[in-house]
Design a protein around this motif. Structure first.
Motif, mmCIF file in Angstrom:
data_model
loop_
_atom_site.group_PDB
_atom_site.id
_atom_site.type_symbol
_atom_site.label_atom_id
_atom_site.label_comp_id
_atom_site.label_asym_id
_atom_site.label_seq_id
_atom_site.Cartn_x
_atom_site.Cartn_y
_atom_site.Cartn_z
ATOM 1 N N MET A 1 6.108 19.452 4.034
ATOM 2 C CA MET A 1 5.436 18.295 4.360
ATOM 3 C C MET A 1 5.983 17.625 2.958
ATOM 4 O O MET A 1 6.510 18.260 1.689
ATOM 5 C CB MET A 1 4.069 18.320 3.757
ATOM 6 C CG MET A 1 3.381 18.188 5.142
ATOM 7 S SD MET A 1 1.647 17.635 5.629
ATOM 8 C CE MET A 1 1.629 16.002 5.323
ATOM 9 N N VAL A 2 6.500 16.255 3.157
ATOM 10 C CA VAL A 2 6.822 15.893 1.780
ATOM 11 C C VAL A 2 6.179 15.296 0.875
ATOM 12 O O VAL A 2 5.471 14.544 1.331
ATOM 13 C CB VAL A 2 7.577 13.769 2.669
ATOM 14 C CG1 VAL A 2 8.433 13.189 1.617
ATOM 15 C CG2 VAL A 2 8.600 14.227 3.906
ATOM 16 N N THR A 3 6.751 15.198 -0.270
ATOM 17 C CA THR A 3 5.662 15.047 -0.988
ATOM 18 C C THR A 3 5.753 13.321 -1.788
ATOM 19 O O THR A 3 6.665 13.201 -1.660
ATOM 20 C CB THR A 3 6.711 15.773 -2.328
ATOM 21 O OG1 THR A 3 7.488 15.893 -2.947
ATOM 22 C CG2 THR A 3 5.944 17.270 -2.073
ATOM 23 N N VAL A 4 5.413 12.951 -2.653
ATOM 24 C CA VAL A 4 5.113 11.899 -3.048
ATOM 25 C C VAL A 4 5.674 11.794 -4.630
ATOM 26 O O VAL A 4 5.818 13.047 -5.835
ATOM 27 C CB VAL A 4 3.735 11.288 -3.664
ATOM 28 C CG1 VAL A 4 3.422 9.962 -4.376
ATOM 29 C CG2 VAL A 4 3.331 11.442 -2.318
ATOM 30 N N SER B 1 -5.566 9.356 -1.615
ATOM 31 C CA SER B 1 -6.128 8.314 -2.407
ATOM 32 C C SER B 1 -4.739 7.033 -2.402
ATOM 33 O O SER B 1 -2.798 8.104 -1.737
ATOM 34 C CB SER B 1 -5.213 9.004 -3.941
ATOM 35 O OG SER B 1 -5.148 8.741 -4.532
ATOM 36 N N VAL B 2 -4.590 5.918 -1.964
ATOM 37 C CA VAL B 2 -3.712 4.775 -2.108
ATOM 38 C C VAL B 2 -4.077 4.096 -2.966
ATOM 39 O O VAL B 2 -5.327 3.773 -3.543
ATOM 40 C CB VAL B 2 -3.740 4.505 -0.673
ATOM 41 C CG1 VAL B 2 -3.639 6.069 0.740
ATOM 42 C CG2 VAL B 2 -4.255 3.462 0.427
ATOM 43 N N LEU B 3 -2.736 3.340 -3.549
ATOM 44 C CA LEU B 3 -2.731 2.107 -4.415
ATOM 45 C C LEU B 3 -2.636 0.729 -3.593
ATOM 46 O O LEU B 3 -1.460 1.254 -3.072
ATOM 47 C CB LEU B 3 -1.781 2.348 -5.338
ATOM 48 C CG LEU B 3 -2.328 2.692 -6.708
ATOM 49 C CD1 LEU B 3 -0.894 3.815 -7.756
ATOM 50 C CD2 LEU B 3 -3.612 3.155 -6.890
ATOM 51 N N ALA B 4 -3.162 0.017 -3.470
ATOM 52 C CA ALA B 4 -3.175 -1.377 -2.762
ATOM 53 C C ALA B 4 -2.846 -2.379 -4.048
ATOM 54 O O ALA B 4 -3.771 -3.026 -4.171
ATOM 55 C CB ALA B 4 -4.023 -1.710 -1.953
ATOM 56 N N VAL C 1 0.670 -1.004 -0.140
ATOM 57 C CA VAL C 1 -0.260 0.003 0.244
ATOM 58 C C VAL C 1 0.194 1.290 -0.239
ATOM 59 O O VAL C 1 1.787 1.196 0.885
ATOM 60 C CB VAL C 1 -1.255 0.001 0.643
ATOM 61 C CG1 VAL C 1 -1.696 1.215 1.186
ATOM 62 C CG2 VAL C 1 -1.530 -0.977 1.537
ATOM 63 N N ARG C 2 0.822 2.270 -1.154
ATOM 64 C CA ARG C 2 1.292 3.667 -1.255
ATOM 65 C C ARG C 2 0.561 4.790 -1.351
ATOM 66 O O ARG C 2 -0.058 4.566 -2.253
ATOM 67 C CB ARG C 2 2.885 3.416 -2.198
ATOM 68 C CG ARG C 2 2.698 2.339 -3.566
ATOM 69 C CD ARG C 2 2.333 1.810 -3.880
ATOM 70 N NE ARG C 2 1.885 1.179 -5.257
ATOM 71 C CZ ARG C 2 1.000 0.670 -5.402
ATOM 72 N NH1 ARG C 2 0.561 -0.427 -5.437
ATOM 73 N NH2 ARG C 2 1.259 0.570 -6.894
ATOM 74 N N PRO C 3 0.856 5.708 -0.707
ATOM 75 C CA PRO C 3 0.382 7.228 -1.601
ATOM 76 C C PRO C 3 -0.151 7.177 -3.412
ATOM 77 O O PRO C 3 1.701 7.136 -3.656
ATOM 78 C CB PRO C 3 0.616 7.918 -0.857
ATOM 79 C CG PRO C 3 2.471 7.391 -0.399
ATOM 80 C CD PRO C 3 1.942 6.066 -0.355
#
Length: 282
Positions: free
Chosen positions: A204-207, A273-276, A187-189
């Motif tokens: 804030m840390v960006t993706v 909003s994340v992907l698994a 699971v990640r953003p």
């Protein structure tokens, strides 16, 4: 008085191995010990300290753990946990062994164990403060201190499902400990995750836009993706929830004193909003 062996940890004696010599571990007066005499203390909170040598420094500190515990208790991330538990349940129709790498407080692992009654779980994390909660997150959840970048203190091909939720990855170790029929769930953003917070707080840390390509490049030699879910929604936030959401992330280490956390500038809604993705070993 020596700590008693927690029942959940006892369930994992056939899976855990000595991180020094790889021998089997056995309980011994409040600790786990291998035949060579390497000894690992069991804390009174129920987790076992397996890390040796130089300690990892990347684990959540006390403030981050408290913020994480408060925020997760609100249920704002429950849709992520539900999706994760559904993916895990699909891979564990008859129970099995689940290992959560970078388990934090045990929130996601506890959800999985609630959904799969015959499963047993082990959470690994570098943060002692988080492990104190993870060891008590569920009656069938054991917990141990460990650094994901080191060879895992886990026997070959003994794990049915590996969970990696917002955590670093070690593809070669993931592949070694998973059964051939096992699953790795990552699971990640996405780039939209917490966008409203990131637009308000420069620190804030960006993706990284290249994150997905790097993930697939790292996993592809050993794993095949078998399905991906996109969990996306907006959720309201109170001021405290917004501050906790910032405080529980790695961004908490990078914020400058001028960043407007807790000063009334935080948004009252945020995009999740994340992907698994579920992977099978090659």
């Amino acid at each position: 008085m020596p700590a008693l062996l927690p029942p959940a940890l006892e369930l994992f004696l056939d899976v855990l191995r000595c991180p020094v010599c790889r021998a089997r571990l056995r309980p011994d007066r409040g600790s786990l010990r291998c035949p060579a005499g390497h000894t690992f203390d069991i804390a009174r909170q129920g987790y076992v300290s397996l890390l040796t040598g130089t300690r990892a420094t990347s684990g959540d500190d006390a403030a981050m753990v408290q913020a994480r515990q408060r925020f997760l208790a609100t249920g704002r991330y429950d849709p992520i946990r539900r999706a994760l538990t559904e993916l895990t349940a699909d891979a564990l129709p008859g129970g099995g062994t689940v290992v959560d790498v970078g388990c934090g407080t045990g929130y996601y692992l506890a959800g999985v164990l609630d959904r799969v009654p015959d499963a047993r779980g082990l959470g690994l994390d570098t943060s002692v403060r988080a492990l104190r909660l993870a060891a008590r997150a569920h009656p069938r959840a054991a917990a141990a201190s460990w650094d994901v970048f080191r060879p895992f203190p886990v026997n070959d091909r003994t794990v049915d499902v590996l969970l990696d939720v917002f955590a670093p990855r070690n593809p070669s170790e993931f592949h070694r400990v998973l059964r051939p029929s096992g699953r790795l769930i990552v699971v990640r953003p996405t780039e939209r995750h917490l966008a409203e917070l990131r637009s308000r707080i420069p620190g804030m840390v960006t993706v990284d836009p290249d994150k997905e390509r790097r993930l697939h490049r790292a996993l592809e030699p050993r794993f095949t993706a078998v399905g991906t879910r996109h969990i996306a929604y907006t959720t309201p936030l109170t001021g405290q929830e917004a501050a906790d959401l910032v405080g529980m992330t790695p961004s908490a280490r990078h914020l400058a004193s001028t960043d407007p956390v807790g000063r009334g500038f935080l948004p009252d809604r945020v995009t999740v909003s994340v992907l698994a993705t579920s992977y099978r070993p090659r």
